[in-house]
Motif scaffolding. Structure first.
Motif, PDB file in Angstrom:
ATOM      1  N   ASP A  36      45.838  49.044  30.063  1.00 33.06           N
ATOM      2  CA  ASP A  36      46.832  49.714  30.899  1.00 33.06           C
ATOM      3  C   ASP A  36      46.338  49.743  32.344  1.00 33.06           C
ATOM      4  O   ASP A  36      45.260  50.286  32.637  1.00 33.06           O
ATOM      5  N   VAL A  37      47.109  49.167  33.270  1.00 34.50           N
ATOM      6  CA  VAL A  37      46.671  49.092  34.675  1.00 34.50           C
ATOM      7  C   VAL A  37      46.568  50.465  35.319  1.00 34.50           C
ATOM      8  O   VAL A  37      45.870  50.633  36.333  1.00 34.50           O
ATOM      9  N   ALA A  38      47.217  51.466  34.737  1.00 35.34           N
ATOM     10  CA  ALA A  38      47.224  52.802  35.336  1.00 35.34           C
ATOM     11  C   ALA A  38      45.837  53.436  35.375  1.00 35.34           C
ATOM     12  O   ALA A  38      45.615  54.392  36.118  1.00 35.34           O
ATOM     13  N   GLN A  39      44.897  52.918  34.603  1.00 37.44           N
ATOM     14  CA  GLN A  39      43.552  53.499  34.583  1.00 37.44           C
ATOM     15  C   GLN A  39      42.719  53.071  35.784  1.00 37.44           C
ATOM     16  O   GLN A  39      41.646  53.627  36.019  1.00 37.44           O
ATOM     17  N   PHE A  40      43.216  52.092  36.563  1.00 35.91           N
ATOM     18  CA  PHE A  40      42.446  51.562  37.674  1.00 35.91           C
ATOM     19  C   PHE A  40      42.931  52.110  39.015  1.00 35.91           C
ATOM     20  O   PHE A  40      44.128  52.283  39.232  1.00 35.91           O
ATOM     21  N   ASP A  41      41.981  52.358  39.910  1.00 39.31           N
ATOM     22  CA  ASP A  41      42.318  52.676  41.297  1.00 39.31           C
ATOM     23  C   ASP A  41      42.610  51.398  42.073  1.00 39.31           C
ATOM     24  O   ASP A  41      43.387  51.404  43.029  1.00 39.31           O
ATOM     25  N   TYR A  42      41.944  50.306  41.677  1.00 36.34           N
ATOM     26  CA  TYR A  42      42.154  49.001  42.302  1.00 36.34           C
ATOM     27  C   TYR A  42      42.070  47.925  41.230  1.00 36.34           C
ATOM     28  O   TYR A  42      41.275  48.043  40.291  1.00 36.34           O
ATOM     29  N   LEU A  43      42.867  46.886  41.411  1.00 37.45           N
ATOM     30  CA  LEU A  43      42.719  45.686  40.592  1.00 37.45           C
ATOM     31  C   LEU A  43      42.243  44.579  41.519  1.00 37.45           C
ATOM     32  O   LEU A  43      42.932  44.211  42.478  1.00 37.45           O
ATOM     33  N   VAL A  44      41.061  44.062  41.234  1.00 39.50           N
ATOM     34  CA  VAL A  44      40.421  43.053  42.083  1.00 39.50           C
ATOM     35  C   VAL A  44      40.549  41.681  41.438  1.00 39.50           C
ATOM     36  O   VAL A  44      40.300  41.528  40.238  1.00 39.50           O
ATOM     37  N   VAL A  45      40.952  40.706  42.223  1.00 39.67           N
ATOM     38  CA  VAL A  45      40.954  39.328  41.741  1.00 39.67           C
ATOM     39  C   VAL A  45      39.977  38.525  42.592  1.00 39.67           C
ATOM     40  O   VAL A  45      40.069  38.514  43.825  1.00 39.67           O
ATOM     41  N   ILE A  46      39.002  37.900  41.930  1.00 42.69           N
ATOM     42  CA  ILE A  46      38.026  37.054  42.620  1.00 42.69           C
ATOM     43  C   ILE A  46      38.446  35.607  42.395  1.00 42.69           C
ATOM     44  O   ILE A  46      38.380  35.085  41.277  1.00 42.69           O
ATOM     45  N   GLY A  47      38.923  34.985  43.456  1.00 37.65           N
ATOM     46  CA  GLY A  47      39.441  33.625  43.344  1.00 37.65           C
ATOM     47  C   GLY A  47      38.338  32.597  43.180  1.00 37.65           C
ATOM     48  O   GLY A  47      37.167  32.867  43.449  1.00 37.65           O
TER      49      GLY A  47
END
Length: 360
Positions: free
Chosen positions: A104-115
């Motif tokens: 569940d994305v709601a548990q995160f303060d940020y979603l980081v994507v490392i390209g």
């Protein structure tokens, strides 16, 4: 023997500093998570991602998360999100396995994507793209590291946002996304709910910023100290914290604005620019500052710069003109006049007793 004694003293001093930082009281949480952590980060890895970016981010979080060097996920949480059982290969050839299957994305303060390497931009499971869009729709701030900005742009999530990319990839970004705005020659850029970072050691600077915002400046100082990162401009983050003190602010917008001010002394930002960068209006920011600081943003900003200048005058031997420039004053005459109005003494006279004592 003397060299050994000096080394022992330096070691004890470093340990005492970390202990003091660890003992600092917690700040008020911006958005308490289910686990009670102050900062929770989900990480998506794209094929052939740079290992330095992942290591820099996770190491910064682990130093902030616990006392000493114990590395327990207490005050900060981080997890690599992906398809079950999948390993993502870094650009150096080392595979890293996903730890959690699209929680569940709601548990995160940020979603980081490392390209990763650009030829592998589309070589991912469709669920990665869907997860990013789900996070954006839920209002979770998205962070693009290295070519993570390309991932966010390809997902249609950078419209009306400026991306910070490495100069090496500037032409690539303009060619692939000609209608989107882009900046370079910066460590990272916060533009509302989008944060982009050029990569490399700039990742540590960006992570330190988020840690300071959510966990407090004492945690950020510990990260800089433990990871031996030098700040631009010659003065360390720990020294600036010593000069300005550890400010505990309940209002998240004010806390964010103060961090922007701290990082932009030499070329002070316009308050309208600060308000835009943190996603609020100038009017709302002014009201928040008056409620929290009993001062306008401009007045508070000026006081910070003068306080740092005073600290440097007392604790360093730098030239008065250089100190004025570093604290955002266009010329020495202006700096001297404003400093005297604030402290009732000129910079030269403030420093004079120390100079006389040293000569004696």
């Amino acid at each position: 023997m003397r060299v050994a004694d000096d080394a022992n003293r330096a070691s004890r001093s470093a340990q005492q500093l970390v202990e003091r930082l660890d003992a600092s009281p917690r700040t008020v949480q911006v958005r308490p998570g289910r686990s009670g952590a102050e900062l929770s980060v989900g990480i998506l890895l794209w094929p052939r991602f740079p290992m330095l970016s992942l290591g820099g981010l996770c190491d910064a979080l682990r130093h902030a998360a616990d006392r000493g060097d114990q590395s327990r996920q207490l005050r900060c949480l981080w997890t690599i999100v992906g398809a079950q059982g999948e390993s993502i290969e870094a650009s150096c050839g080392i595979p890293v396995q996903a730890q959690s299957t699209f929680p569940d994305v709601a548990q995160f303060d940020y979603l980081v994507v490392i390209g990763g390497l650009l030829p592998y931009l589309d070589h991912v499971d469709r669920r990665y793209w869907d997860y990013l869009k789900q996070a954006a729709a839920s209002g979770i701030p998205l962070v693009g590291i290295c070519t993570g900005s390309f991932v966010l742009a390809r997902a249609g999530l950078m419209d009306n946002h400026v991306a910070c990319v490495h100069s090496f990839h500037l032409d690539d970004y303009r060619r692939m996304f000609p209608t989107l705005r882009v900046a370079t020659h910066a460590d990272y850029l916060i533009d509302g709910a989008r944060i982009t970072c050029a990569g490399g050691i700039s990742v540590v600077e960006m992570a330190t910023r988020l840690i300071s915002l959510h966990c407090g400046p004492d945690r950020a100082s510990k990260v800089i100290h433990q990871m031996t990162v030098s700040r631009q401009g010659g003065s360390s983050f720990v020294e600036r914290r010593a000069a300005l003190g550890y400010l505990s602010v309940e209002d998240a917008a004010v806390r964010h604005a103060v961090l922007l001010m701290e990082e932009n002394f030499e070329a002070p930002l316009n308050i309208a620019v600060i308000a835009k960068m943190i996603g609020t209006s100038v009017r709302n920011l002014e009201r928040s500052f008056m409620a929290e600081m009993n001062a306008s943003p401009n007045e508070f900003y000026r006081r910070m710069r003068l306080r740092y200048a005073r600290w440097m005058l007392v604790n360093t031997s730098r030239k008065i003109t250089d100190i004025g420039y570093e604290c955002g004053f266009a010329d020495a005459a202006h700096f001297i006049r404003v400093f005297r109005e604030a402290y009732g003494v000129t910079p030269g006279k403030l420093r004079a007793p120390r100079s006389t004592s040293a000569a004696a």
